[in-house]
Every structure is written in structure tokens, then in C-alpha cells.
Design a protein around this motif. Structure first.
Motif, PDB file in Angstrom:
ATOM      1  N   PRO A  95       0.834  -1.209   0.000  1.00  0.00           N
ATOM      2  CA  PRO A  95       0.000   0.000   0.000  1.00  0.00           C
ATOM      3  C   PRO A  95       0.867   1.256   0.000  1.00  0.00           C
ATOM      4  O   PRO A  95       2.015   1.233   0.446  1.00  0.00           O
ATOM      5  N   SER A  96       0.297   2.331  -0.492  1.00  0.00           N
ATOM      6  CA  SER A  96       1.013   3.613  -0.485  1.00  0.00           C
ATOM      7  C   SER A  96       1.020   4.242   0.896  1.00  0.00           C
ATOM      8  O   SER A  96       1.868   5.083   1.201  1.00  0.00           O
ATOM      9  N   ASP A  97       0.099   3.830   1.743  1.00  0.00           N
ATOM     10  CA  ASP A  97      -0.037   4.411   3.078  1.00  0.00           C
ATOM     11  C   ASP A  97      -0.448   3.291   4.041  1.00  0.00           C
ATOM     12  O   ASP A  97      -1.574   2.796   3.992  1.00  0.00           O
ATOM     13  N   TYR A  98       0.465   2.908   4.921  1.00  0.00           N
ATOM     14  CA  TYR A  98       0.176   1.807   5.833  1.00  0.00           C
ATOM     15  C   TYR A  98      -0.861   2.182   6.892  1.00  0.00           C
ATOM     16  O   TYR A  98      -1.574   1.316   7.412  1.00  0.00           O
ATOM     17  N   THR A  99      -0.959   3.461   7.228  1.00  0.00           N
ATOM     18  CA  THR A  99      -1.982   3.888   8.180  1.00  0.00           C
ATOM     19  C   THR A  99      -3.369   3.666   7.593  1.00  0.00           C
ATOM     20  O   THR A  99      -4.289   3.185   8.278  1.00  0.00           O
ATOM     21  N   LYS A 100      -3.532   3.986   6.313  1.00  0.00           N
ATOM     22  CA  LYS A 100      -4.824   3.759   5.666  1.00  0.00           C
ATOM     23  C   LYS A 100      -5.104   2.270   5.500  1.00  0.00           C
ATOM     24  O   LYS A 100      -6.262   1.840   5.572  1.00  0.00           O
ATOM     25  N   TRP A 101      -4.055   1.478   5.259  1.00  0.00           N
ATOM     26  CA  TRP A 101      -4.217   0.021   5.192  1.00  0.00           C
ATOM     27  C   TRP A 101      -4.734  -0.505   6.530  1.00  0.00           C
ATOM     28  O   TRP A 101      -5.633  -1.349   6.580  1.00  0.00           O
ATOM     29  N   GLN A 102      -4.180  -0.009   7.623  1.00  0.00           N
ATOM     30  CA  GLN A 102      -4.666  -0.389   8.948  1.00  0.00           C
ATOM     31  C   GLN A 102      -6.146  -0.049   9.101  1.00  0.00           C
ATOM     32  O   GLN A 102      -6.915  -0.819   9.681  1.00  0.00           O
ATOM     33  N   GLU A 103      -6.541   1.112   8.594  1.00  0.00           N
ATOM     34  CA  GLU A 103      -7.933   1.535   8.723  1.00  0.00           C
ATOM     35  C   GLU A 103      -8.872   0.581   7.986  1.00  0.00           C
ATOM     36  O   GLU A 103      -9.989   0.315   8.443  1.00  0.00           O
ATOM     37  N   VAL A 104      -8.414   0.062   6.846  1.00  0.00           N
ATOM     38  CA  VAL A 104      -9.225  -0.903   6.097  1.00  0.00           C
ATOM     39  C   VAL A 104      -9.473  -2.149   6.938  1.00  0.00           C
ATOM     40  O   VAL A 104     -10.604  -2.631   7.064  1.00  0.00           O
ATOM     41  N   ILE A 105      -8.419  -2.683   7.518  1.00  0.00           N
ATOM     42  CA  ILE A 105      -8.551  -3.908   8.320  1.00  0.00           C
ATOM     43  C   ILE A 105      -9.348  -3.640   9.587  1.00  0.00           C
ATOM     44  O   ILE A 105     -10.183  -4.464  10.001  1.00  0.00           O
ATOM     45  N   ARG A 106      -9.103  -2.503  10.196  1.00  0.00           N
ATOM     46  CA  ARG A 106      -9.873  -2.142  11.393  1.00  0.00           C
ATOM     47  C   ARG A 106     -11.368  -2.110  11.070  1.00  0.00           C
ATOM     48  O   ARG A 106     -12.196  -2.566  11.866  1.00  0.00           O
ATOM     49  N   ALA A 107     -11.726  -1.606   9.886  1.00  0.00           N
ATOM     50  CA  ALA A 107     -13.133  -1.530   9.505  1.00  0.00           C
ATOM     51  C   ALA A 107     -13.753  -2.926   9.391  1.00  0.00           C
ATOM     52  O   ALA A 107     -14.884  -3.148   9.835  1.00  0.00           O
ATOM     53  N   PHE A 108     -13.019  -3.869   8.783  1.00  0.00           N
ATOM     54  CA  PHE A 108     -13.530  -5.236   8.656  1.00  0.00           C
ATOM     55  C   PHE A 108     -13.745  -5.866  10.032  1.00  0.00           C
ATOM     56  O   PHE A 108     -14.795  -6.441  10.306  1.00  0.00           O
ATOM     57  N   VAL A 109     -12.740  -5.779  10.883  1.00  0.00           N
ATOM     58  CA  VAL A 109     -12.830  -6.427  12.192  1.00  0.00           C
ATOM     59  C   VAL A 109     -13.905  -5.773  13.046  1.00  0.00           C
ATOM     60  O   VAL A 109     -14.669  -6.451  13.749  1.00  0.00           O
ATOM     61  N   HIS A 110     -13.982  -4.450  12.987  1.00  0.00           N
ATOM     62  CA  HIS A 110     -15.022  -3.757  13.757  1.00  0.00           C
ATOM     63  C   HIS A 110     -16.408  -4.215  13.317  1.00  0.00           C
ATOM     64  O   HIS A 110     -17.278  -4.497  14.152  1.00  0.00           O
TER      65      HIS A 110
END
Length: 257
Positions: A71-86
Motif C-alpha cells: 500500500p502507499s499508506d500503511y496507516t490507511k491500510w490499517q484503517e481498512v482492516i480495522r473496519a472489517f474487524v469492527h
């Protein structure tokens, strides 16, 4: 869900299409694996304009470089995964029956280095833990437990527009699962499940000589050496590939297995 999205909010809308299947499966005693590989959207890709195919010459493979890179931005990648788990752990309340797995034969589908893949996993886990400290995370589904190379390193564009890749050995020539576990332990990252494939995975008699029994012994040894315990093992793909017609037919194969 992820690859074709236009932004994070779009992903959050798209993932809800899975709700009926997830809920029904769990209500009947099943479990779910959400496997993340080759689904990076263009808005998060580090190479959004690279339309080169990762399987040149294949008429059926549609995977592109842009969806398979870091990914170009690992913080945004984290947000994607956080959204799935949430969503699946908290909003849908699946009671720990959803597993979040990174990797699906990364030796052939990850366009990058081993080190970059490890960072991909690190931020995958960090995003999951932001939503649920008990999220069941893991990986990484190589085609064989002993796979020790990445085939899609250093993509280069040829004059005729194709893309070529170099094969790169894993660090120390170790199995990629071993190196991934070593990295995860060094970063204090949880590993709740180890997943892999085996082609073929014959089941001879006596049964304790089957390939997956040897695999299990190796994985358990590695996990113990790196301080992990209570980790589930899931062998996801294991066709027989026998050259006998009836053994490849579904009802015969099911009985044989």
C-alpha cells in the motif's frame, strides 16, 4: 469488496454484502475465513497506474500489478482492516468465529519483497487489534509449507509493454512461514492461526505418514521456538491430483478423503 472500492467508506458499504452468508454459516456452527490478498484498491496502491498482469500470457488471470503491491499508506491500510474487524466482530457480533488471514500463495501473488510483505502483515494486525484485541489473525497460505522464494519481485516493464519479474529467495533460504513467524515474534505480533496449502497432499495408509502430519510437526516446532502457544492450524488447499479418473470425481474423492 476492497479492490473495486473508491474509498474506505465504499469498502464499509461493500463488506455488508457478506453479512447474510457470514451470519448463516456461523448460526449453523461454521466458521469464516476472510483472506486478504490481491485486493488492494487503486486509491491505496503504491503503483496505481501499473496495469501489467502478474501472470503474463495467461488468458484467464486478471490480477494486475497495481492490486498486488504494498500500500502507499500503511496507516490507511490499517484503517481498512480495522473496519472489517469492527464490523464483523463488533457490529455483527460473530463471537470470534471470523478469522482474518493475510496471504494466499504470496510467492506468486505478492509483487514485492519479503520484507515488504512482513510490513504488510504488521499493519494488518495493528489494524485488526485496534478494533478487537482478541481478533483471530494469521496467515499466510503458501503453496507449500516449505516454499522459500517470492516469484514476483522487482517488476520491470519490457519495451513491448509486458511486465517481467525476478524470483527472490527468502531470508536465509528458510520457509516463508518460518520467517514470517520469526518476524511476528520479534515485533510481538499475535498469530492466532497458521494456514498453508499442500499440492498434492496424499493420504496413504498408515495415515500418520500423510504430508500434513509432517507439516504439523514442523509448524508446532517453529511456533514453540518463537514462544507461541494455542495457535490453530488450518490446511486450506490439498487436492490429491491423482491420475485416476474416478478418484478425481467428487463422490469418490470425498469417500477417499
Amino acid at each position: 469488496i476492497t479492490r473495486d472500492s473508491v474509498n474506505l467508506e465504499d469498502i464499509k458499504r461493500r463488506m455488508k454484502a457478506l453479512d447474510p452468508l457470514v451470519s448463516q454459516t456461523i448460526s449453523r456452527g461454521g466458521r469464516i475465513q476472510l483472506v486478504f490478498q490481491n485486493g488492494l484498491p487503486k486509491w491505496l496502491s503504491s503503483a496505481p497506474n501499473n496495469e501489467g498482469g502478474i501472470f503474463e500470457g495467461s488468458a484467464t488471470a486478471g490480477e494486475r500489478v497495481w492490486q498486488s503491491v504494498p500500500p502507499s499508506d500503511y496507516t490507511k491500510w490499517q484503517e481498512v482492516i480495522r473496519a472489517f474487524v469492527h464490523h464483523f466482530n463488533n457490529e455483527l457480533d460473530t463471537k470470534g468465529n471470523v478469522y482474518y488471514v493475510l496471504g494466499n500463495e504470496p510467492e506468486s501473488y505478492w509483487v514485492g519483497s519479503e520484507q515488504e510483505f512482513h510490513q504488510y502483515y504488521k499493519h494488518f494486525v495493528l489494524g485488526a487489534l485496534q478494533a478487537d484485541r482478541n481478533a483471530k489473525v494469521g496467515g499466510i497460505n503458501p503453496a507449500s509449507l516449505l516454499t522459500d522464494h517470492f516469484n514476483k519481485s522487482n517488476p520491470q516493464r519490457t519495451p513491448d509493454g509486458r511486465v517481467t519479474f525476478a524470483s527472490a529467495p527468502t531470508d536465509g533460504g528458510n520457509p516463508m512461514i518460518y520467517n514470517w513467524l520469526r518476524f511476528s515474534a520479534s515485533e510481538n505480533l499475535p498469530v492466532k492461526v497458521v494456514t498453508w496449502h499442500d499440492y498434492p497432499a496424499a493420504s496413504p495408509v498408515p495415515s500418520r505418514t500423510a504430508n500434513w502430519v509432517v507439516d504439523e510437526s514442523n509448524i508446532r516446532s517453529w511456533l514453540s521456538g518463537f514462544g507461541y502457544s494455542g495457535v490453530e492450524l488450518v490446511l486450506n488447499d490439498w487436492p490429491e491430483w491423482k491420475p485416476v479418473e474416478n478418484e478425481n470425481d467428487s463422490e469418490f474423492q470425498a469417500a477417499y478423503v
